[in-house]
Design a protein around this motif. Structure first.
Motif, PDB file in Angstrom:
ATOM      1  N   SER A  25      34.771  63.395 -26.798  1.00 19.83           N
ATOM      2  CA  SER A  25      34.617  63.545 -25.352  1.00 19.83           C
ATOM      3  C   SER A  25      35.975  63.621 -24.675  1.00 19.83           C
ATOM      4  CB  SER A  25      33.831  62.360 -24.783  1.00 19.83           C
ATOM      5  OG  SER A  25      34.607  61.173 -24.875  1.00 19.83           O
ATOM      6  N   ASP A  26      35.974  64.214 -23.476  1.00 20.66           N
ATOM      7  CA  ASP A  26      37.208  64.307 -22.705  1.00 20.66           C
ATOM      8  C   ASP A  26      37.752  62.913 -22.371  1.00 20.66           C
ATOM      9  OD1 ASP A  26      37.046  67.019 -22.822  1.00 20.66           O
ATOM     10  OD2 ASP A  26      36.387  67.306 -20.746  1.00 20.66           O
ATOM     11  N   LYS A  27      36.834  61.973 -22.115  1.00 17.41           N
ATOM     12  CA  LYS A  27      37.263  60.608 -21.790  1.00 17.41           C
ATOM     13  C   LYS A  27      37.983  59.978 -22.975  1.00 17.41           C
ATOM     14  CE  LYS A  27      37.552  57.002 -19.159  1.00 17.41           C
ATOM     15  NZ  LYS A  27      38.424  57.049 -17.947  1.00 17.41           N
ATOM     16  N   PHE A  28      37.438  60.191 -24.174  1.00 11.54           N
ATOM     17  CA  PHE A  28      38.077  59.663 -25.385  1.00 11.54           C
ATOM     18  C   PHE A  28      39.465  60.283 -25.572  1.00 11.54           C
ATOM     19  CE2 PHE A  28      39.066  60.331 -29.898  1.00 11.54           C
ATOM     20  CZ  PHE A  28      39.093  59.017 -30.355  1.00 11.54           C
ATOM     21  N   LEU A  29      39.567  61.600 -25.412  1.00 10.99           N
ATOM     22  CA  LEU A  29      40.849  62.277 -25.567  1.00 10.99           C
ATOM     23  C   LEU A  29      41.857  61.804 -24.522  1.00 10.99           C
ATOM     24  CD1 LEU A  29      39.662  65.931 -26.312  1.00 10.99           C
ATOM     25  CD2 LEU A  29      40.500  64.225 -27.944  1.00 10.99           C
ATOM     26  N   GLU A  30      41.350  61.535 -23.308  1.00 13.57           N
ATOM     27  CA  GLU A  30      42.223  61.039 -22.246  1.00 13.57           C
ATOM     28  C   GLU A  30      42.779  59.668 -22.607  1.00 13.57           C
ATOM     29  OE1 GLU A  30      41.727  59.357 -17.696  1.00 13.57           O
ATOM     30  OE2 GLU A  30      40.256  60.816 -18.468  1.00 13.57           O
ATOM     31  N   VAL A  31      41.922  58.772 -23.091  1.00 21.35           N
ATOM     32  CA  VAL A  31      42.373  57.433 -23.483  1.00 21.35           C
ATOM     33  C   VAL A  31      43.370  57.524 -24.638  1.00 21.35           C
ATOM     34  CG1 VAL A  31      41.637  55.236 -24.499  1.00 21.35           C
ATOM     35  CG2 VAL A  31      40.293  56.274 -22.667  1.00 21.35           C
ATOM     36  N   MET A  32      43.057  58.356 -25.618  1.00 17.18           N
ATOM     37  CA  MET A  32      43.948  58.505 -26.771  1.00 17.18           C
ATOM     38  C   MET A  32      45.314  59.060 -26.355  1.00 17.18           C
ATOM     39  SD  MET A  32      42.680  57.381 -29.585  1.00 17.18           S
ATOM     40  CE  MET A  32      42.202  56.024 -28.525  1.00 17.18           C
ATOM     41  N   GLN A  33      45.313  59.922 -25.340  1.00 15.94           N
ATOM     42  CA  GLN A  33      46.586  60.462 -24.857  1.00 15.94           C
ATOM     43  C   GLN A  33      47.448  59.343 -24.280  1.00 15.94           C
ATOM     44  OE1 GLN A  33      47.152  63.571 -25.489  1.00 15.94           O
ATOM     45  NE2 GLN A  33      49.070  63.987 -24.441  1.00 15.94           N
ATOM     46  N   TYR A  34      46.838  58.431 -23.536  1.00 15.40           N
ATOM     47  CA  TYR A  34      47.578  57.292 -22.991  1.00 15.40           C
ATOM     48  C   TYR A  34      48.058  56.369 -24.104  1.00 15.40           C
ATOM     49  CZ  TYR A  34      46.401  58.395 -18.129  1.00 15.40           C
ATOM     50  OH  TYR A  34      46.301  58.998 -16.899  1.00 15.40           O
ATOM     51  N   VAL A  35      47.203  56.164 -25.119  1.00 19.42           N
ATOM     52  CA  VAL A  35      47.593  55.342 -26.268  1.00 19.42           C
ATOM     53  C   VAL A  35      48.793  55.971 -26.963  1.00 19.42           C
ATOM     54  CG1 VAL A  35      46.904  54.562 -28.573  1.00 19.42           C
ATOM     55  CG2 VAL A  35      45.314  54.340 -26.656  1.00 19.42           C
ATOM     56  N   GLY A  36      48.743  57.288 -27.139  1.00 22.22           N
ATOM     57  CA  GLY A  36      49.855  57.998 -27.764  1.00 22.22           C
ATOM     58  C   GLY A  36      51.137  57.855 -26.971  1.00 22.22           C
ATOM     59  N   PHE A  37      51.027  57.986 -25.637  1.00 20.03           N
ATOM     60  CA  PHE A  37      52.192  57.808 -24.776  1.00 20.03           C
ATOM     61  C   PHE A  37      52.819  56.429 -25.001  1.00 20.03           C
ATOM     62  CE2 PHE A  37      50.618  60.949 -21.312  1.00 20.03           C
ATOM     63  CZ  PHE A  37      51.142  61.993 -22.042  1.00 20.03           C
ATOM     64  N   ALA A  38      51.973  55.405 -25.073  1.00 17.44           N
ATOM     65  CA  ALA A  38      52.463  54.037 -25.248  1.00 17.44           C
ATOM     66  C   ALA A  38      53.184  53.885 -26.585  1.00 17.44           C
ATOM     67  CB  ALA A  38      51.300  53.047 -25.151  1.00 17.44           C
ATOM     68  N   ILE A  39      52.600  54.445 -27.653  1.00 17.15           N
ATOM     69  CA  ILE A  39      53.215  54.357 -28.988  1.00 17.15           C
ATOM     70  C   ILE A  39      54.557  55.074 -29.008  1.00 17.15           C
ATOM     71  CG2 ILE A  39      52.980  55.064 -31.401  1.00 17.15           C
ATOM     72  CD1 ILE A  39      49.951  54.716 -31.088  1.00 17.15           C
ATOM     73  N   LEU A  40      54.568  56.297 -28.479  1.00 16.73           N
ATOM     74  CA  LEU A  40      55.803  57.091 -28.499  1.00 16.73           C
ATOM     75  C   LEU A  40      56.884  56.465 -27.633  1.00 16.73           C
ATOM     76  CD1 LEU A  40      54.260  60.679 -28.307  1.00 16.73           C
ATOM     77  CD2 LEU A  40      55.177  59.518 -30.313  1.00 16.73           C
ATOM     78  N   PHE A  41      56.488  55.912 -26.483  1.00 19.99           N
ATOM     79  CA  PHE A  41      57.460  55.277 -25.599  1.00 19.99           C
ATOM     80  C   PHE A  41      58.055  54.040 -26.263  1.00 19.99           C
ATOM     81  CE2 PHE A  41      58.627  52.801 -21.705  1.00 19.99           C
ATOM     82  CZ  PHE A  41      59.559  53.701 -21.220  1.00 19.99           C
ATOM     83  N   ALA A  42      57.206  53.277 -26.971  1.00 21.54           N
ATOM     84  CA  ALA A  42      57.685  52.088 -27.684  1.00 21.54           C
ATOM     85  C   ALA A  42      58.659  52.484 -28.792  1.00 21.54           C
ATOM     86  CB  ALA A  42      56.509  51.310 -28.266  1.00 21.54           C
ATOM     87  N   LEU A  43      58.324  53.550 -29.535  1.00 17.26           N
ATOM     88  CA  LEU A  43      59.213  54.028 -30.595  1.00 17.26           C
ATOM     89  C   LEU A  43      60.539  54.511 -30.019  1.00 17.26           C
ATOM     90  CD1 LEU A  43      56.745  55.993 -32.923  1.00 17.26           C
ATOM     91  CD2 LEU A  43      57.975  53.892 -33.473  1.00 17.26           C
ATOM     92  N   LEU A  44      60.459  55.187 -28.860  1.00 23.55           N
ATOM     93  CA  LEU A  44      61.662  55.696 -28.206  1.00 23.55           C
ATOM     94  C   LEU A  44      62.585  54.551 -27.806  1.00 23.55           C
ATOM     95  CD1 LEU A  44      62.908  58.404 -27.139  1.00 23.55           C
ATOM     96  CD2 LEU A  44      61.866  57.849 -24.937  1.00 23.55           C
ATOM     97  N   ILE A  45      62.014  53.515 -27.214  1.00 25.18           N
ATOM     98  CA  ILE A  45      62.809  52.359 -26.800  1.00 25.18           C
ATOM     99  C   ILE A  45      63.396  51.655 -28.013  1.00 25.18           C
ATOM    100  CG2 ILE A  45      62.678  50.061 -25.757  1.00 25.18           C
ATOM    101  CD1 ILE A  45      60.624  51.175 -23.806  1.00 25.18           C
ATOM    102  N   TYR A  46      62.581  51.491 -29.077  1.00 23.72           N
ATOM    103  CA  TYR A  46      63.049  50.779 -30.261  1.00 23.72           C
ATOM    104  C   TYR A  46      64.187  51.525 -30.951  1.00 23.72           C
ATOM    105  CZ  TYR A  46      63.080  48.558 -34.830  1.00 23.72           C
ATOM    106  OH  TYR A  46      63.479  47.914 -35.976  1.00 23.72           O
ATOM    107  N   ALA A  47      63.994  52.851 -31.154  1.00 25.80           N
ATOM    108  CA  ALA A  47      65.003  53.644 -31.861  1.00 25.80           C
ATOM    109  C   ALA A  47      66.324  53.677 -31.099  1.00 25.80           C
ATOM    110  CB  ALA A  47      64.484  55.065 -32.098  1.00 25.80           C
ATOM    111  N   ASN A  48      66.259  53.919 -29.787  1.00 30.44           N
ATOM    112  CA  ASN A  48      67.485  53.965 -29.001  1.00 30.44           C
ATOM    113  C   ASN A  48      68.080  52.579 -28.799  1.00 30.44           C
ATOM    114  OD1 ASN A  48      68.016  56.885 -27.926  1.00 30.44           O
ATOM    115  ND2 ASN A  48      65.817  56.604 -27.805  1.00 30.44           N
TER     116      ASN A  48
END
Length: 440
Positions: free
Chosen positions: A407-430
């Motif tokens: 569903s679009d709602k599921f994809l929307e939630v997963m997109q936010y989850v992905g943003f959180a993971i990538l942002f955390a990795l970005l902060i950790y790596a830098n």
């Protein structure tokens, strides 16, 4: 100036790779008649550096150099344009197309980065050939750092094999030792005899954590006098071409060993044994306060070999090198995701990436690093993390297999989850980069 050159190369490489990646999505979307509303190099929150519009697509360059994107109509992506998703489906939209077409659009960026790496490596092989140092040319063996000595290596050892695989190119040794999840079985030639020993995985892991692998081994260079730089060296009887082989009766073959012995006898006079025309000569030589005898030793005794390729030979060589690089980087990535290895401590951000470029302009190094970064971009993007191409492709693949579309709602939630993971990795790596700046 050196930092400026590094930064320039980094942004040139990154811009090229982002453009190629996004062009993959763009061109595949156009093949299936899907509207692409934006094509941006770098991100443009709030404003862009410049932009123009042609047809239905707005092209531009953003100010935030963290990648790039294409905004595809009817797709839940970085733009999070949920208003568009609530409108009736249009035939030109991503969501209106069959799953297999959407899957092709999703993986097109990764495919383009792999193709880019293949093209660059092919060009490098054709123009520059392949330069390498043959293990069999290393007559005097290697000099090892303390980490290598703890593993069992000794100065003068020559590599024979690692895990039963013979060593040809000496640059292969580090990767063969580092890219492992288990012990390594090593055979070396030590004074004409083959010596076998096992390096425990824990020792290899410690070496990586302490970043002691860069000077793990160096070519053992004999001390041949190349020039005389002081009157005392001339007066003592030293001549160009002499090979220093002992100091006060203590034998030493490598230039590094001789240098270390000289440092122990500063402001002293020692008995140097030199070989001249096959005859040993003992000379009394003064050492100055800096631990030097006023000579330069010959440093170009080894010449790398070069394999040359015709154009048609360069193609399979370049393709093979690209796949080898993918496999090697994938091995490194798997080690990072294994908690016991603690390889995640080695993750780096923009500073680490920028530092792989040389401080002076070198086209061979630039293209080599760009090809390598293209492989990294491809591998990282295909990971099944929401927000990345691999995450989108995974959900589409699930739909293709099960016949059920998320569903679009599921994809929307997963997109936010992905943003959180990538942002955390970005902060950790830098953050790792910044930490290393203040602790190294």
């Amino acid at each position: 100036m050196e930092i400026l050159i590094k930064v320039l190369q980094f942004f040139m490489s990154l811009s090229l790779l982002v453009a190629i990646h996004e062009f993959g999505h763009f061109i595949m979307a156009r093949v299936f008649k899907i509207r692409v509303e934006k094509f941006y190099i770098f991100f443009d929150p709030w404003f862009s550096l410049f932009k123009w519009k042609r047809g239905d697509t707005e092209y531009g360059v953003g100010w935030l150099p963290l990648g790039g994107y294409v905004k595809i109509a009817g797709m839940i992506d970085e733009s999070m344009d949920l208003e568009q998703m609530q409108a009736p489906v249009q035939p030109y939209e991503f969501r209106a197309k069959p799953a297999w077409q959407r899957f092709m659009v999703m993986i097109a960026g990764v495919v383009m980065n792999i193709l880019m790496a293949m093209m660059i490596y092919t060009g490098i092989r054709y123009v520059y050939g392949e330069s390498y140092m043959a293990n069999e040319d290393v007559k005097w063996g290697y000099v090892f750092n303390e980490s290598a000595e703890r593993m069992g290596f000794r100065d003068g050892d020559k590599f024979v094999s690692i895990d039963g695989e013979a060593i040809d190119d000496i640059n292969e040794v580090r990767s063969k030792l580092l890219l492992t999840k288990e012990d390594r079985h090593v055979v070396v030639d030590r004074d004409g005899e083959q010596v076998a020993f096992t390096i425990p995985f824990e020792q290899l892991l410690e070496m990586r954590r302490n970043r002691e692998y860069e000077d793990l081994y160096l070519l053992r260079m004999p001390f041949f006098i190349d020039s005389l730089a002081s009157p005392s060296a001339i007066e003592s009887g030293l001549k160009v071409g002499d090979q220093v082989v002992a100091l006060n009766g203590e034998k030493a073959i490598g230039a590094q060993e001789i240098t270390e012995l000289l440092q122990q006898h500063k402001s002293d006079t020692v008995a140097l044994t030199v070989m001249r025309g096959g005859v040993a000569n003992e000379l009394n030589v003064p050492i100055n306060a800096e631990g030097k005898i006023g000579v330069m030793f010959k440093g170009d005794l080894f010449q790398p070999r070069t394999r040359t390729f015709t154009f048609f030979e360069a193609i399979p060589a370049g393709v093979g090198l690209a796949f080898d690089t993918v496999a090697e980087y994938w091995q490194q990535l798997k080690l990072i995701f294994q908690p016991k290895t603690k390889m995640y401590e080695e993750l780096g951000g923009f500073i680490a990436i920028g530092n792989i470029f040389p401080s002076e302009w070198d086209w061979l190094r630039f293209w080599t690093m760009t090809a390598f970064l293209s492989v990294i971009l491809a591998v990282m993007n295909i990971l099944p993390i929401p927000g990345l191409d691999g995450g989108h492709a995974l959900f589409t693949l699930w739909e293709m297999i099960t016949g059920r579309k998320p569903s679009d709602k599921f994809l929307e939630v997963m997109q936010y989850v992905g943003f959180a993971i990538l942002f955390a990795l970005l902060i950790y790596a830098n953050g790792n980069d910044i930490y290393r700046l203040f602790t190294k």
